[in-house]
Scaffold this active site. Structure first.
Site, PDB file in Angstrom:
ATOM      1  N   ARG A  47      61.899  55.824  22.325  1.00  0.00           N
ATOM      2  CA  ARG A  47      61.090  56.316  20.868  1.00  0.00           C
ATOM      3  C   ARG A  47      60.002  57.082  21.199  1.00  0.00           C
ATOM      4  O   ARG A  47      59.589  57.941  20.600  1.00  0.00           O
ATOM      5  CB  ARG A  47      60.561  55.057  20.095  1.00  0.00           C
ATOM      6  CG  ARG A  47      61.252  54.855  18.725  1.00  0.00           C
ATOM      7  CD  ARG A  47      60.386  53.651  18.268  1.00  0.00           C
ATOM      8  NE  ARG A  47      60.550  53.334  16.907  1.00  0.00           N
ATOM      9  CZ  ARG A  47      61.337  52.631  16.411  1.00  0.00           C
ATOM     10  NH1 ARG A  47      62.047  52.024  17.059  1.00  0.00           N
ATOM     11  NH2 ARG A  47      61.437  52.268  15.083  1.00  0.00           N
ATOM     12  N   LYS A  92      70.515  52.953  11.619  1.00  0.00           N
ATOM     13  CA  LYS A  92      70.629  52.725  12.970  1.00  0.00           C
ATOM     14  C   LYS A  92      71.231  51.453  13.446  1.00  0.00           C
ATOM     15  O   LYS A  92      72.258  51.117  13.942  1.00  0.00           O
ATOM     16  CB  LYS A  92      69.348  52.963  14.199  1.00  0.00           C
ATOM     17  CG  LYS A  92      68.783  54.403  14.100  1.00  0.00           C
ATOM     18  CD  LYS A  92      67.317  54.354  14.735  1.00  0.00           C
ATOM     19  CE  LYS A  92      66.437  53.343  14.500  1.00  0.00           C
ATOM     20  NZ  LYS A  92      65.791  53.591  13.109  1.00  0.00           N
ATOM     21  N   ARG A 113      61.121  42.863   5.106  1.00  0.00           N
ATOM     22  CA  ARG A 113      60.509  43.085   6.278  1.00  0.00           C
ATOM     23  C   ARG A 113      58.945  43.256   5.995  1.00  0.00           C
ATOM     24  O   ARG A 113      58.617  44.107   5.027  1.00  0.00           O
ATOM     25  CB  ARG A 113      61.052  44.078   7.383  1.00  0.00           C
ATOM     26  CG  ARG A 113      61.869  43.519   8.242  1.00  0.00           C
ATOM     27  CD  ARG A 113      62.613  44.591   9.210  1.00  0.00           C
ATOM     28  NE  ARG A 113      61.966  45.736   9.407  1.00  0.00           N
ATOM     29  CZ  ARG A 113      62.352  46.742  10.173  1.00  0.00           C
ATOM     30  NH1 ARG A 113      63.896  46.558  10.422  1.00  0.00           N
ATOM     31  NH2 ARG A 113      61.492  47.630  10.711  1.00  0.00           N
ATOM     32  N   ARG A 139      55.458  55.125   9.189  1.00  0.00           N
ATOM     33  CA  ARG A 139      56.510  54.953  10.087  1.00  0.00           C
ATOM     34  C   ARG A 139      57.191  56.279  10.187  1.00  0.00           C
ATOM     35  O   ARG A 139      57.651  56.738  11.290  1.00  0.00           O
ATOM     36  CB  ARG A 139      57.459  53.831   9.874  1.00  0.00           C
ATOM     37  CG  ARG A 139      56.749  52.615  10.165  1.00  0.00           C
ATOM     38  CD  ARG A 139      57.620  51.267   9.623  1.00  0.00           C
ATOM     39  NE  ARG A 139      59.000  51.125   9.863  1.00  0.00           N
ATOM     40  CZ  ARG A 139      59.943  50.514   9.139  1.00  0.00           C
ATOM     41  NH1 ARG A 139      59.431  50.202   7.999  1.00  0.00           N
ATOM     42  NH2 ARG A 139      60.971  50.508   9.410  1.00  0.00           N
ATOM     43  N   ARG A 195      66.191  46.701   1.313  1.00  0.00           N
ATOM     44  CA  ARG A 195      66.861  46.114   2.529  1.00  0.00           C
ATOM     45  C   ARG A 195      66.269  44.829   2.585  1.00  0.00           C
ATOM     46  O   ARG A 195      65.329  44.587   2.241  1.00  0.00           O
ATOM     47  CB  ARG A 195      66.117  46.938   3.645  1.00  0.00           C
ATOM     48  CG  ARG A 195      66.524  46.190   5.047  1.00  0.00           C
ATOM     49  CD  ARG A 195      66.328  47.067   6.178  1.00  0.00           C
ATOM     50  NE  ARG A 195      64.983  47.422   6.485  1.00  0.00           N
ATOM     51  CZ  ARG A 195      64.905  48.028   7.434  1.00  0.00           C
ATOM     52  NH1 ARG A 195      65.681  48.524   8.351  1.00  0.00           N
ATOM     53  NH2 ARG A 195      63.395  48.637   7.414  1.00  0.00           N
TER      54      ARG A 195
HETATM   55  P1  AP5 Z   1      69.145  49.936   8.737  1.00  0.00           P
HETATM   56  O1  AP5 Z   1      70.233  49.963   9.471  1.00  0.00           O
HETATM   57  O2  AP5 Z   1      68.322  48.580   8.734  1.00  0.00           O
HETATM   58  O3  AP5 Z   1      68.242  51.192   9.233  1.00  0.00           O
HETATM   59  P2  AP5 Z   1      67.452  51.410  10.691  1.00  0.00           P
HETATM   60  O4  AP5 Z   1      67.548  52.658  10.962  1.00  0.00           O
HETATM   61  O5  AP5 Z   1      67.857  50.258  11.824  1.00  0.00           O
HETATM   62  O6  AP5 Z   1      65.951  51.131  10.125  1.00  0.00           O
HETATM   63  P3  AP5 Z   1      64.589  50.194  10.765  1.00  0.00           P
HETATM   64  O7  AP5 Z   1      63.778  50.096   9.668  1.00  0.00           O
HETATM   65  O8  AP5 Z   1      65.262  49.141  11.467  1.00  0.00           O
HETATM   66  O9  AP5 Z   1      64.096  51.355  11.801  1.00  0.00           O
HETATM   67  P4  AP5 Z   1      62.905  51.375  12.518  1.00  0.00           P
HETATM   68  O10 AP5 Z   1      63.200  52.186  13.526  1.00  0.00           O
HETATM   69  O11 AP5 Z   1      61.758  51.718  11.704  1.00  0.00           O
HETATM   70  O12 AP5 Z   1      62.670  49.949  12.696  1.00  0.00           O
HETATM   71  P5  AP5 Z   1      62.745  48.979  14.167  1.00  0.00           P
HETATM   72  O13 AP5 Z   1      63.202  47.628  13.803  1.00  0.00           O
HETATM   73  O14 AP5 Z   1      63.415  49.796  15.188  1.00  0.00           O
HETATM   74  O15 AP5 Z   1      69.339  50.337   7.332  1.00  0.00           O
HETATM   75  C1  AP5 Z   1      68.222  50.302   6.270  1.00  0.00           C
HETATM   76  C2  AP5 Z   1      68.745  50.110   5.060  1.00  0.00           C
HETATM   77  O16 AP5 Z   1      69.622  50.922   4.359  1.00  0.00           O
HETATM   78  C3  AP5 Z   1      69.441  48.689   5.101  1.00  0.00           C
HETATM   79  O17 AP5 Z   1      69.262  47.925   3.658  1.00  0.00           O
HETATM   80  C4  AP5 Z   1      71.100  49.125   5.016  1.00  0.00           C
HETATM   81  O18 AP5 Z   1      71.846  48.192   4.592  1.00  0.00           O
HETATM   82  C5  AP5 Z   1      70.703  50.438   4.335  1.00  0.00           C
HETATM   83  N1  AP5 Z   1      71.981  51.395   4.657  1.00  0.00           N
HETATM   84  C6  AP5 Z   1      72.088  51.816   5.856  1.00  0.00           C
HETATM   85  N2  AP5 Z   1      73.002  52.792   5.933  1.00  0.00           N
HETATM   86  C7  AP5 Z   1      73.269  53.141   4.908  1.00  0.00           C
HETATM   87  C8  AP5 Z   1      74.227  54.068   4.070  1.00  0.00           C
HETATM   88  N3  AP5 Z   1      74.783  55.082   4.795  1.00  0.00           N
HETATM   89  N4  AP5 Z   1      73.996  54.189   2.718  1.00  0.00           N
HETATM   90  C9  AP5 Z   1      73.414  53.373   1.979  1.00  0.00           C
HETATM   91  N5  AP5 Z   1      72.498  52.256   2.532  1.00  0.00           N
HETATM   92  C10 AP5 Z   1      72.536  52.196   3.817  1.00  0.00           C
HETATM   93  O19 AP5 Z   1      61.075  48.970  14.499  1.00  0.00           O
HETATM   94  C11 AP5 Z   1      60.351  48.524  13.963  1.00  0.00           C
HETATM   95  C12 AP5 Z   1      58.864  48.520  14.561  1.00  0.00           C
HETATM   96  O20 AP5 Z   1      59.014  48.054  15.812  1.00  0.00           O
HETATM   97  C13 AP5 Z   1      58.417  50.014  14.890  1.00  0.00           C
HETATM   98  O21 AP5 Z   1      57.739  50.358  13.716  1.00  0.00           O
HETATM   99  C14 AP5 Z   1      57.509  49.782  16.119  1.00  0.00           C
HETATM  100  O22 AP5 Z   1      56.141  49.275  15.572  1.00  0.00           O
HETATM  101  C15 AP5 Z   1      58.111  48.724  16.839  1.00  0.00           C
HETATM  102  N6  AP5 Z   1      59.206  49.128  17.831  1.00  0.00           N
HETATM  103  C16 AP5 Z   1      60.481  49.012  18.102  1.00  0.00           C
HETATM  104  N7  AP5 Z   1      61.190  49.863  18.863  1.00  0.00           N
HETATM  105  C17 AP5 Z   1      59.936  50.367  19.588  1.00  0.00           C
HETATM  106  C18 AP5 Z   1      59.952  51.035  20.717  1.00  0.00           C
HETATM  107  N8  AP5 Z   1      61.098  51.299  21.458  1.00  0.00           N
HETATM  108  N9  AP5 Z   1      58.761  51.465  21.175  1.00  0.00           N
HETATM  109  C19 AP5 Z   1      57.702  51.293  20.316  1.00  0.00           C
HETATM  110  N10 AP5 Z   1      57.796  50.399  19.239  1.00  0.00           N
HETATM  111  C20 AP5 Z   1      59.022  49.947  18.732  1.00  0.00           C
HETATM  112 MG    MG Z   2      66.863  48.759  12.585  1.00  0.00          MG
END
Ligand code: AP5
Ligand code: MG
Length: 213
Positions: free
Chosen positions: A88, A13, A160, A171, A127
């Site tokens: 979410r 994402k 992270r 997660r 990552r």
């Molecule tokens: P990346 O682009 O980083 O993936 P992502 O989908 O953004 O993954 P996240 O871990 O950030 O998602 P998340 O939803 O768990 O975390 P968030 O920060 O939102 O890609 C992943 C890796 O793969 C990278 O190394 C990238 O380079 C590689 N990659 C990407 N595309 C690729 C491809 N096509 N091929 C190969 N490699 C590839 O949330 C973290 C925490 O915050 C949550 O767990 C929660 O506790 C809290 N939080 C955040 N938002 C909320 C909310 N709205 N409500 C409640 N809690 C929340």
């Molecule tokens: Mg992300």
């Protein structure tokens, strides 16, 4: 253009949101990045959010919804934005709809980046993230120009805290239970699109731009 990125943790994402925002010159709003910046700066919000994030659980809606509604009301959001990691939960989606409706606006696209769970754990260990500007890298698939340093802002890249395999598993469970129901929610709204997130990064992006254009 108002776009929501859906998808499991690690689906890509953030990677795709960055590319969309570059192309269309709109802000990238990642709730995860906002919480991580607050943790880094030791704010009250950061202290609260960290307890949940380190467990792989969601931060409560009451700490999240107002924050986003406030962010999308800023002047730089007038031409649209990409929401990455929000909504979410169904209550978050409803809070967003309500806030937009009050201004006669709506979300234009919800995009689900689909990646099976078995690919995710492998991806996460490679990552590296910039906690300063939110940029994301991968040791193999998207290496920074200089090892360990962010291309955008020169800060140090880190693994992270929530990318340990056991937390990633948690997660994923939370995602399936609480976030996947949003796919149905946006299907009903007629704005749901899916892309195959197992393809390489540029191919996924090409599929997304085909949807947006
Ligand atoms: P990346 O682009 O980083 O993936 P992502 O989908 O953004 O993954 P996240 O871990 O950030 O998602 P998340 O939803 O768990 O975390 P968030 O920060 O939102 O890609 C992943 C890796 O793969 C990278 O190394 C990238 O380079 C590689 N990659 C990407 N595309 C690729 C491809 N096509 N091929 C190969 N490699 C590839 O949330 C973290 C925490 O915050 C949550 O767990 C929660 O506790 C809290 N939080 C955040 N938002 C909320 C909310 N709205 N409500 C409640 N809690 C929340
Ligand atoms: Mg992300």
């Amino acid at each position: 253009m108002k776009i929501i990125m859906l998808g499991a943790p690690g689906a890509g994402k953030g990677t795709q949101a960055e590319k969309i925002c570059d192309r269309y010159q709109i802000p990238h709003i990642s709730t995860g990045d906002i919480f991580r910046a607050n943790i880094k700066n030791g704010t009250e919000l950061g202290k609260k959010a960290k307890q949940y994030m380190d467990q792989g659980a969601l931060v409560p809606d009451e700490l999240t919804c107002d924050l986003v509604v406030d962010r999308i009301s800023q002047p730089d959001c007038a031409g649209g934005y990409v929401l990455d990691g929000f909504p979410r939960t169904i209550p978050q989606a409803e809070a967003l709809d309500k806030a937009l409706k009050a201004r006669g606006e709506k979300v234009d696209f919800a995009i689900d980046v689909e990646v099976p769970d078995e690919n995710i754990v492998k991806r996460m260990s490679g990552r590296r993230a910039c906690l300063n500007c939110g940029a994301t890298y991968h040791l193999m698939y998207k290496p920074p120009k200089k090892e360990g340093i962010c291309d955008n802002c020169g800060s140090e890249l880190v693994l992270r805290d929530d990318d340990r395999p056991e937390t990633v598993q948690k997660r994923l469970e939370v995602y399936h239970a609480q976030t996947q129901p949003l796919i149905d929610y946006y299907e009903k709204a007629g704005i749901m699109h899916s892309v195959d997130g197992t393809q390489d990064i540029d191919k996924v992006f090409a599929d997304i731009t085909a949807i947006l254009e």
